[in-house]
Design a protein around this motif. Structure first.
Motif, PDB file in Angstrom:
ATOM      1  N   THR A  28     -12.325 -31.771 -17.963  1.00 43.83           N
ATOM      2  CA  THR A  28     -12.666 -30.873 -19.068  1.00 43.83           C
ATOM      3  C   THR A  28     -11.590 -29.819 -19.280  1.00 43.83           C
ATOM      4  N   PHE A  29     -11.273 -29.578 -20.546  1.00 42.15           N
ATOM      5  CA  PHE A  29     -10.317 -28.539 -20.935  1.00 42.15           C
ATOM      6  C   PHE A  29     -11.018 -27.598 -21.922  1.00 42.15           C
ATOM      7  N   ASN A  30     -11.142 -26.328 -21.567  1.00 40.81           N
ATOM      8  CA  ASN A  30     -11.830 -25.352 -22.420  1.00 40.81           C
ATOM      9  C   ASN A  30     -10.887 -24.467 -23.219  1.00 40.81           C
ATOM     10  N   GLN A  39      -9.862 -41.700 -23.149  1.00 42.36           N
ATOM     11  CA  GLN A  39     -10.512 -41.381 -24.413  1.00 42.36           C
ATOM     12  C   GLN A  39     -10.646 -39.870 -24.511  1.00 42.36           C
ATOM     13  N   ILE A  40     -10.188 -39.307 -25.618  1.00 48.09           N
ATOM     14  CA  ILE A  40     -10.328 -37.882 -25.867  1.00 48.09           C
ATOM     15  C   ILE A  40     -11.703 -37.639 -26.488  1.00 48.09           C
ATOM     16  N   ASN A  41     -12.533 -36.872 -25.820  1.00 48.65           N
ATOM     17  CA  ASN A  41     -13.875 -36.565 -26.308  1.00 48.65           C
ATOM     18  C   ASN A  41     -13.897 -35.156 -26.890  1.00 48.65           C
ATOM     19  N   GLY A  42     -14.301 -35.023 -28.150  1.00 49.59           N
ATOM     20  CA  GLY A  42     -14.403 -33.724 -28.795  1.00 49.59           C
ATOM     21  C   GLY A  42     -15.837 -33.248 -28.873  1.00 49.59           C
ATOM     22  N   HIS A  43     -16.059 -31.965 -28.553  1.00 48.26           N
ATOM     23  CA  HIS A  43     -17.401 -31.384 -28.566  1.00 48.26           C
ATOM     24  C   HIS A  43     -17.373 -30.047 -29.296  1.00 48.26           C
ATOM     25  N   THR A  44     -18.459 -29.707 -29.969  1.00 50.83           N
ATOM     26  CA  THR A  44     -18.598 -28.413 -30.621  1.00 50.83           C
ATOM     27  C   THR A  44     -19.828 -27.697 -30.075  1.00 50.83           C
ATOM     28  N   GLN A  94      -9.174 -36.455 -32.674  1.00 50.77           N
ATOM     29  CA  GLN A  94      -8.057 -37.207 -33.231  1.00 50.77           C
ATOM     30  C   GLN A  94      -6.779 -36.371 -33.223  1.00 50.77           C
ATOM     31  N   ALA A  95      -6.896 -35.057 -33.489  1.00 48.22           N
ATOM     32  CA  ALA A  95      -5.717 -34.180 -33.466  1.00 48.22           C
ATOM     33  C   ALA A  95      -5.085 -34.151 -32.078  1.00 48.22           C
ATOM     34  N   VAL A  96      -5.917 -34.109 -31.044  1.00 48.58           N
ATOM     35  CA  VAL A  96      -5.398 -34.128 -29.674  1.00 48.58           C
ATOM     36  C   VAL A  96      -4.702 -35.458 -29.393  1.00 48.58           C
ATOM     37  N   THR A 129     -12.814 -29.898 -24.936  1.00 47.73           N
ATOM     38  CA  THR A 129     -12.157 -31.191 -25.069  1.00 47.73           C
ATOM     39  C   THR A 129     -12.175 -31.864 -23.709  1.00 47.73           C
ATOM     40  N   GLU A 130     -12.564 -33.123 -23.675  1.00 43.89           N
ATOM     41  CA  GLU A 130     -12.609 -33.871 -22.420  1.00 43.89           C
ATOM     42  C   GLU A 130     -11.623 -35.033 -22.467  1.00 43.89           C
ATOM     43  N   VAL A 131     -11.050 -35.315 -21.318  1.00 41.17           N
ATOM     44  CA  VAL A 131     -10.222 -36.501 -21.146  1.00 41.17           C
ATOM     45  C   VAL A 131     -10.974 -37.431 -20.200  1.00 41.17           C
ATOM     46  N   GLU A 132     -11.430 -38.539 -20.725  1.00 41.63           N
ATOM     47  CA  GLU A 132     -12.204 -39.505 -19.940  1.00 41.63           C
ATOM     48  C   GLU A 132     -11.334 -40.731 -19.652  1.00 41.63           C
TER      49      GLU A 132
END
Length: 574
Positions: A461-463, A498-503, A524-526, A566-569
């Motif tokens: 996880t990246f905050n 897989q880059i996971n985006g969360h709001t 997608q931007a990441v 943003t998560e990197v899975e």
């Protein structure tokens, strides 16, 4: 003999210059803003801002600021009164989604208070005329591109910083076109250097390459100086069309010294004085640096740590300084973006006072010996991890490397008391970082670290990958984490992610589908950033989850911050 005497005089002069600069006191103060978010005009001590971005200082020392998240241009006059000069038309009647596209960036104001502003999200250069209608100088509204031409036939992509020469020509840096463009008073747009292709290359302007340039200034000899942000360099474009590197090596870091050795960390804007000294603000280091005419880089103010503090030189603190300009008296003004303040840097000589001698006053040593022991184990097997790279960094990012054996690092080091960052790296594990503080009382420091191995399904996880509200555009503080992901993939070439985006849950009544679409665009931007940086496209997928997977309570600011992540899975390993 005459040559020797002449050489001696020159040498003595240089020594005198060094001595004089050493005696100068650099003082940082707050000119306007209270650090609180707001839009309040009036006395500068009570006025409030929201994301002061760029600034321009007129010959009469009026200070003009693009107040980015208030969507306006503000003025601080010479008696310290703040007023709003331009606010975007029908601002209150527009939706939030419409408003955010009008955020102003670079600003120039002429003698008659005609205001010229770059609008990155609208991809144009605007002219706001006193008591008259506004007009587009150049650029095709809402149509990003890379086309030379006249007026609205020309195209820009994210124009930001700009400067103006004595003939009224504008020079603009474009982040996404990686170019420097010229706009004449008649609106004719030409390319000065760079263009579309991201990279680094000095030489002829036709072959030169830049990487997200953000700042620009011009000297009395018509040399252009560029803050080449993602290349961590200061570049120069001569009138003859030659691009060269003034300072920086391309590596992100924090190191003063000769220009060939100095390191910068996302230099954002710059200005130059009459003696060819260059002043640079850095997003990554939160500092104001000076490149003097001799080619020596020093830190004028700030210390590499984000914060808010007035004071002397490196005791002062900034938080994401965005722009710097010099007034007629040689004072520097800085837009302190995240502190919502305008700061001022003044220079003075110390007052010589009589010394009061205090006898038998003990002097604290600069460094103290500390025995540090770090145990590094696998979180699952509890077995010691061999061959880990262990280092301790201070605010200058100069590492102290520690030796490890059988999962244990144990040695005595001489260290100056303060807060440092412990960094542990191993090819089979995600990088580990931890703050560590040393005091004069410390004799020993014992730390135990458990690392979890990389495996398919592992989520990191990246905050601190942050975006403009309701946009998929990175804020400057995002790039350290983005670069960490890039290095992680570069050092582990067999891994696909897989880059996971969360709001968070957004404002009350926000449609969940809107949040899902927004998170998809941000993920997608990441992914695009990683691919543009050199990661093979097949190794990076992306997916948005909106607000469907919260990890904290959305009713608190801290909880919402944790949910905007943003998560990197890791999805496969070849």
């Amino acid at each position: 003999m005459k040559k020797f005497i002449a050489w001696l005089c020159v040498f003595y002069g240089i020594i005198q210059v060094f001595a004089q600069e050493k005696d100068i006191i650099v003082t940082v103060s707050t000119v306007a803003g209270t650090t609180k978010v707001g839009h309040k005009d009036g006395d500068c001590k009570q006025a409030t801002f929201y994301g002061p971005n760029r600034l321009y200082i007129s010959p009469s020392d009026n200070v003009y600021i693009t107040d980015e998240q208030n969507y306006c241009v503000r003025r601080i006059n010479i008696i310290g009164n703040v007023s709003t000069l331009v606010r975007w038309k029908d601002f209150e009647k527009q939706t939030l989604a419409q408003i955010v596209t009008y955020r102003p960036a670079g600003v120039y104001v002429d003698f008659y208070e005609n205001v010229f502003v770059t609008e990155p999200s609208k991809h144009r250069l605007m002219h706001f005329q006193p008591k008259k209608s506004n007009r587009i100088v150049a650029g095709k509204t809402d149509n990003p591109g890379f086309v030379d031409g006249t007026g609205e036939n020309a195209q820009f992509h994210t124009p930001t910083g700009m400067c103006v020469d004595e003939d009224g020509n504008f020079y603009i840096v474009e982040q996404w076109n990686n170019a420097i463009r010229k706009v004449t008073p008649q609106g004719v747009v030409t390319t000065v250097a760079g263009g579309k292709r991201v990279g680094f290359a000095d030489g002829n302007v036709k072959d030169a390459q830049f990487n997200n340039p953000t700042g620009i200034c011009i000297d009395k000899n018509h040399n252009l100086y560029i803050a080449d942000c993602f290349n961590h360099r200061i570049r120069k474009i001569s009138p003859e069309g030659i691009v060269s590197t003034v300072a920086g090596s391309g590596l992100a870091g924090y190191k003063d010294g000769n220009v060939s050795e100095a390191l910068f960390n996302y230099p954002y804007e710059l200005c130059i004085d009459s003696e060819n000294n260059i002043y640079v603000v850095e997003e990554g280091n939160h500092t104001v640096r000076k490149i003097d005419y001799r080619g020596i880089v020093t830190t004028l103010a700030g210390n590499g740590i984000a914060g808010y503090k007035d004071g002397i030189g490196t005791n002062a603190q900034f938080n994401s300084p965005h722009d710097i300009e010099i007034d007629s008296k040689g004072n520097l003004y800085v837009t302190d973006y995240k502190n919502n303040c305008i700061r001022k840097i003044t220079f003075s000589k110390p007052v010589v006072q009589a010394q009061n001698v205090v006898k038998n006053t003990p002097q604290l040593p600069k460094t103290v010996p500390v025995k540090i022991t770090i145990k590094i184990n696998d979180k699952v097997t509890y077995m010691p991890i061999d061959d880990a790279n262990v280092s301790i960094e201070d605010s200058t990012h100069i590492p102290i490397h520690l030796n490890t054996k059988n999962g244990i690092c144990s040695q005595t080091i001489e260290i100056e008391p303060g807060t440092y960052k412990l960094i542990i790296q191993h090819q089979e594990y995600p990088a580990y970082k931890q703050s560590i503080t040393f005091t004069y009382q410390d004799k020993e420091k014992n730390i135990s670290v458990d690392l979890e191995k990389l495996y398919v399904g592992k989520v990191i996880t990246f905050n601190n990958i942050n975006f403009n509200p309701n946009e998929a555009t990175f804020l400057p503080e995002s790039y350290p984490d983005l670069n960490e992901i890039f290095l992680f993939l570069k050092n582990n070439p067999s891994i696909q992610v897989q880059i996971n985006g969360h709001t968070d849950n957004g404002a009350p009544g926000t449609n969940p589908q809107y949040l899902l679409d927004l998170s998809q665009k941000r993920a997608q931007a990441v992914a695009n950033y990683l691919i543009q940086s050199g990661i093979a496209p097949h190794r990076v997928k992306y997916k948005g989850f909106g607000n469907s997977k919260p990890v904290a309570d959305n009713s608190t600011p801290e909880g919402r911050r944790k949910n905007r992540r943003t998560e990197v899975e890791i999805i496969s390993e070849q």
